[in-house]
Write a protein that holds these residues in place. Structure first.
Motif, PDB file in Angstrom:
ATOM      1  N   ASP A 102     -27.529 129.156  40.107  1.00 37.82           N
ATOM      2  CA  ASP A 102     -27.006 127.798  40.242  1.00 37.82           C
ATOM      3  C   ASP A 102     -25.612 127.767  39.627  1.00 37.82           C
ATOM      4  O   ASP A 102     -25.438 128.023  38.436  1.00 37.82           O
ATOM      5  N   THR A 103     -24.617 127.464  40.459  1.00 39.32           N
ATOM      6  CA  THR A 103     -23.216 127.597  40.024  1.00 39.32           C
ATOM      7  C   THR A 103     -22.487 126.259  39.928  1.00 39.32           C
ATOM      8  O   THR A 103     -21.259 126.213  39.962  1.00 39.32           O
ATOM      9  N   ARG A 104     -23.216 125.173  39.772  1.00 42.68           N
ATOM     10  CA  ARG A 104     -22.603 123.837  39.814  1.00 42.68           C
ATOM     11  C   ARG A 104     -21.713 123.521  38.620  1.00 42.68           C
ATOM     12  O   ARG A 104     -20.939 122.563  38.667  1.00 42.68           O
ATOM     13  N   SER A 105     -21.826 124.262  37.514  1.00 41.22           N
ATOM     14  CA  SER A 105     -21.207 123.835  36.253  1.00 41.22           C
ATOM     15  C   SER A 105     -19.834 124.435  36.001  1.00 41.22           C
ATOM     16  O   SER A 105     -19.388 124.493  34.850  1.00 41.22           O
ATOM     17  N   VAL A 106     -19.124 124.863  37.050  1.00 38.07           N
ATOM     18  CA  VAL A 106     -17.825 125.518  36.861  1.00 38.07           C
ATOM     19  C   VAL A 106     -16.835 124.606  36.141  1.00 38.07           C
ATOM     20  O   VAL A 106     -16.137 125.034  35.201  1.00 38.07           O
ATOM     21  N   ARG A 107     -16.736 123.353  36.550  1.00 37.21           N
ATOM     22  CA  ARG A 107     -15.766 122.449  35.918  1.00 37.21           C
ATOM     23  C   ARG A 107     -16.143 122.165  34.469  1.00 37.21           C
ATOM     24  O   ARG A 107     -15.255 122.023  33.603  1.00 37.21           O
ATOM     25  N   GLN A 108     -17.430 122.076  34.186  1.00 33.71           N
ATOM     26  CA  GLN A 108     -17.866 121.850  32.809  1.00 33.71           C
ATOM     27  C   GLN A 108     -17.495 123.047  31.926  1.00 33.71           C
ATOM     28  O   GLN A 108     -17.082 122.871  30.774  1.00 33.71           O
ATOM     29  N   ILE A 109     -17.622 124.251  32.467  1.00 31.49           N
ATOM     30  CA  ILE A 109     -17.244 125.453  31.726  1.00 31.49           C
ATOM     31  C   ILE A 109     -15.772 125.398  31.347  1.00 31.49           C
ATOM     32  O   ILE A 109     -15.392 125.679  30.192  1.00 31.49           O
ATOM     33  N   GLU A 110     -14.937 125.031  32.301  1.00 30.74           N
ATOM     34  CA  GLU A 110     -13.496 124.960  32.027  1.00 30.74           C
ATOM     35  C   GLU A 110     -13.194 123.971  30.905  1.00 30.74           C
ATOM     36  O   GLU A 110     -12.383 124.252  30.007  1.00 30.74           O
ATOM     37  N   ARG A 111     -13.856 122.828  30.935  1.00 35.71           N
ATOM     38  CA  ARG A 111     -13.575 121.808  29.919  1.00 35.71           C
ATOM     39  C   ARG A 111     -14.121 122.212  28.547  1.00 35.71           C
ATOM     40  O   ARG A 111     -13.484 121.973  27.519  1.00 35.71           O
ATOM     41  N   ILE A 112     -15.307 122.820  28.520  1.00 34.64           N
ATOM     42  CA  ILE A 112     -15.881 123.252  27.247  1.00 34.64           C
ATOM     43  C   ILE A 112     -15.024 124.347  26.627  1.00 34.64           C
ATOM     44  O   ILE A 112     -14.757 124.344  25.415  1.00 34.64           O
ATOM     45  N   GLU A 113     -14.569 125.293  27.447  1.00 34.56           N
ATOM     46  CA  GLU A 113     -13.697 126.353  26.931  1.00 34.56           C
ATOM     47  C   GLU A 113     -12.405 125.776  26.375  1.00 34.56           C
ATOM     48  O   GLU A 113     -11.908 126.229  25.330  1.00 34.56           O
ATOM     49  N   GLY A 135     -25.832 125.857  28.388  1.00 33.10           N
ATOM     50  CA  GLY A 135     -25.060 124.757  27.824  1.00 33.10           C
ATOM     51  C   GLY A 135     -24.294 123.932  28.841  1.00 33.10           C
ATOM     52  O   GLY A 135     -24.430 122.696  28.887  1.00 33.10           O
ATOM     53  N   PRO A 136     -23.461 124.553  29.703  1.00 30.77           N
ATOM     54  CA  PRO A 136     -22.705 123.756  30.676  1.00 30.77           C
ATOM     55  C   PRO A 136     -23.582 123.023  31.685  1.00 30.77           C
ATOM     56  O   PRO A 136     -23.170 121.984  32.217  1.00 30.77           O
ATOM     57  N   LYS A 137     -24.772 123.519  31.944  1.00 29.63           N
ATOM     58  CA  LYS A 137     -25.670 122.825  32.866  1.00 29.63           C
ATOM     59  C   LYS A 137     -26.152 121.504  32.245  1.00 29.63           C
ATOM     60  O   LYS A 137     -26.311 120.490  32.938  1.00 29.63           O
ATOM     61  N   ILE A 138     -26.390 121.531  30.925  1.00 30.33           N
ATOM     62  CA  ILE A 138     -26.747 120.291  30.240  1.00 30.33           C
ATOM     63  C   ILE A 138     -25.593 119.300  30.321  1.00 30.33           C
ATOM     64  O   ILE A 138     -25.797 118.106  30.611  1.00 30.33           O
ATOM     65  N   THR A 139     -24.374 119.798  30.078  1.00 26.76           N
ATOM     66  CA  THR A 139     -23.202 118.931  30.158  1.00 26.76           C
ATOM     67  C   THR A 139     -23.036 118.367  31.564  1.00 26.76           C
ATOM     68  O   THR A 139     -22.625 117.203  31.738  1.00 26.76           O
ATOM     69  N   TRP A 140     -23.323 119.164  32.582  1.00 27.86           N
ATOM     70  CA  TRP A 140     -23.226 118.682  33.965  1.00 27.86           C
ATOM     71  C   TRP A 140     -24.136 117.467  34.168  1.00 27.86           C
ATOM     72  O   TRP A 140     -23.721 116.462  34.763  1.00 27.86           O
ATOM     73  N   ILE A 141     -25.364 117.530  33.672  1.00 28.27           N
ATOM     74  CA  ILE A 141     -26.277 116.397  33.813  1.00 28.27           C
ATOM     75  C   ILE A 141     -25.720 115.181  33.068  1.00 28.27           C
ATOM     76  O   ILE A 141     -25.748 114.057  33.585  1.00 28.27           O
ATOM     77  N   ALA A 142     -25.208 115.418  31.856  1.00 26.61           N
ATOM     78  CA  ALA A 142     -24.658 114.306  31.069  1.00 26.61           C
ATOM     79  C   ALA A 142     -23.513 113.626  31.796  1.00 26.61           C
ATOM     80  O   ALA A 142     -23.384 112.393  31.762  1.00 26.61           O
TER      81      ALA A 142
END
Length: 492
Positions: A102-113, A135-142
């Motif tokens: 599941d690759t939906r969290s790409v934008r969340q990864i960029e922001r967390i980094e 971690g980024p998957k949780i942020t994606w849901i949030a």
């Protein structure tokens, strides 16, 4: 007279598997329930947690229906890292988001980094932040489902969800936690509160235990649903690939496990923490162990895809045709990035490529190219593991793909590495049963599951595969711009 036994159950990507095993390691019975993850959009893979529990109860009852064994302990494992969020009453709020497929969290990864720093995440968490991380998957849901997330209080994975339903305990193993980057600190072996508050606000992260520790005992309610005895212990469990490694004794320094399944997974045991931006550095399933891990997004998934395309084909027939095709698959070369790719390219927008096709190519050629693509991917990952400081001294293979001899032989020919095969290769559920047996006795994997054979590389194929591997390494950079454009079109 019924014998004492343990049950091991693993929740996998395409099926749930269970085994009933005697305390001496004898496989008494096995059972399977197949399932298919939901794909609600491009790059998204989800599964309803109700499936995990329903299949566990069905497997438990099937395995014990004959009445020839008394179950004295239960071991669990599952795919991961996954993200299942529940409210405070353990009611799931949405289907679980699966691991790196599941690759939906790409934008969340960029922001967390950007907020936490990529180098600091690698140093503290052991792994670069990728779509594999929880971690980024949780942020994606949030961010994408804020109304739902406002009710979220607990985080589960398949193994810990089974533990909760069986025992009422809310726990997670250290290894699974170490794949929740950036929530877990691999140096202190605990949750890192400042980053947890940043990435997973409001979530009461579970207490941590080691995979082989007892999480609790089977409750009266769970006993009614599963047919298991009340009060027997249940392991804390872990992610499937690490249970697979335990099932074949691949947990000593220098060992490398190759898991042949829907995906290909590699777990190398190292004496100290090693990090690489192209790999995952994790805590091991057992206390005091550490791993460098790698994973291809597809392997068996591609062979299943080909089988389904060829309506009159099955794996046995296609394997026979692939053997006839011979090394090099008649001049075909495949990139197995059909679901993006995890290590070492870390590219969720990578796509599969089949190069060299002509009108004369056959089903056997295509199937052979898929098997060889896995071998090339394994070789690529092995080279990156060793470049990061890994010291591979023994390779042990496990999983459904080891049942026939062709696939393992191709991988040994391409990598130049012998592969040890144990007597039982059913995988994670057997590893879970070993941990369960260790709760109630002195079970040793070398007694349970001795070496059956060793696959050795064939020297006559070395030159051909070296030539093809060099082309394989050129194919991704040569096509990445094009496939990234195509991937963007697929997302529209």
């Amino acid at each position: 007279m019924p014998r004492n036994a343990v049950i091991g159950v693993d929740i996998g990507t395409s099926s749930s598997k269970g085994v009933l095993v005697g305390l001496d390691g004898t496989l008494i019975r096995s059972a399977v329930r197949e399932h298919t993850p939901a794909r609600p959009g491009p790059g998204r893979f989800e599964m309803d947690a109700a499936v995990w529990w329903r299949e566990f109860t069905e497997l438990s009852r099937e395995l014990t229906a004959a009445g020839d064994a008394i179950v004295v302990a239960v071991g669990v494992s599952g795919m991961g890292p996954c993200v299942l969020l529940t409210d405070e009453h353990d009611t799931p709020l949405r289907p679980a988001i699966l691991y790196g497929v599941d690759t939906r969290s790409v934008r969340q990864i960029e922001r967390i980094e950007a907020r936490l720093g990529a180098e600091e995440i690698l140093r503290r968490g052991g792994s670069a932040l990728t779509t594999q991380a929880a971690g980024p998957k949780i942020t994606w849901i949030a961010e994408e489902e804020p109304g739902l997330y406002a009710r979220a209080r607990r985080l589960y994975m398949p193994s810990s969800w089974l533990v909760a339903r069986l025992t009422g305990a809310y726990v997670l193993d250290h290894h699974s936690a170490s794949q929740c980057t950036p929530l877990y600190d691999t140096h202190t072996h605990g949750w890192y509160a400042p980053w947890a508050a940043e990435v997973a606000p409001g979530i009461d992260l579970p207490p941590l235990r080691w995979s082989g520790e007892a999480a609790g005992t089977v409750t009266a309610e769970a006993a009614r649903e599963t047919g298991l005895p009340v009060g027997i212990p249940v392991t804390t469990g872990t992610i499937d690939a690490w249970a697979e490694a335990l099932s074949v004794g691949a947990q000593h320094t220098g060992d490398l496990m190759l898991m042949y399944g829907t995906t290909m997974f590699l777990v190398h045991t190292v004496p100290k923490a090693l990090t690489s931006p192209s790999l995952w550095s994790t805590i091991g399933a057992l206390p005091g162990t550490r791993n460098l891990a790698a994973g291809m997004a597809t392997s068996g998934a591609v062979t299943n895809w080909l089988r389904d395309l060829f309506a009159d084909g099955d794996h046995a027939e296609l394997t026979r045709l692939a053997a006839e095709s011979g090394p090099g698959a008649g001049g075909l070369l495949m990139l197995p990035y059909f679901a993006g790719e995890r290590t070492p390219v870390m590219d969720p927008d990578a796509r599969g490529v089949i190069a060299g096709l002509t009108l004369s190519h056959t089903r056997g050629d295509l199937y052979r190219a898929a098997l060889e693509a896995t071998g090339f991917g394994v070789r690529h990952n092995i080279e990156v593991i060793e470049a990061a400081g890994g010291d591979i001294r023994r390779v042990v293979a496990v999983g459904g793909g080891t049942q026939g001899s062709l696939w393992t032989q191709i991988v040994s020919d391409i990598t130049g590495r012998p592969q040890e095969l144990r007597t039982v290769t059913i995988g994670a559920c057997y590893g879970g049963s070993l941990l369960a047996a260790q709760l109630v006795g002195d079970a040793r994997i070398d007694d349970w599951n001795p070496v059956r054979t060793t696959v050795t590389p064939r020297a006559g194929h070395t030159g051909r595969y070296d030539e093809l591997y060099a082309l394989y390494r050129r194919l991704y950079p040569a096509t990445s711009d094009l496939v990234h454009t195509l991937a963007a079109l697929q997302d529209r």
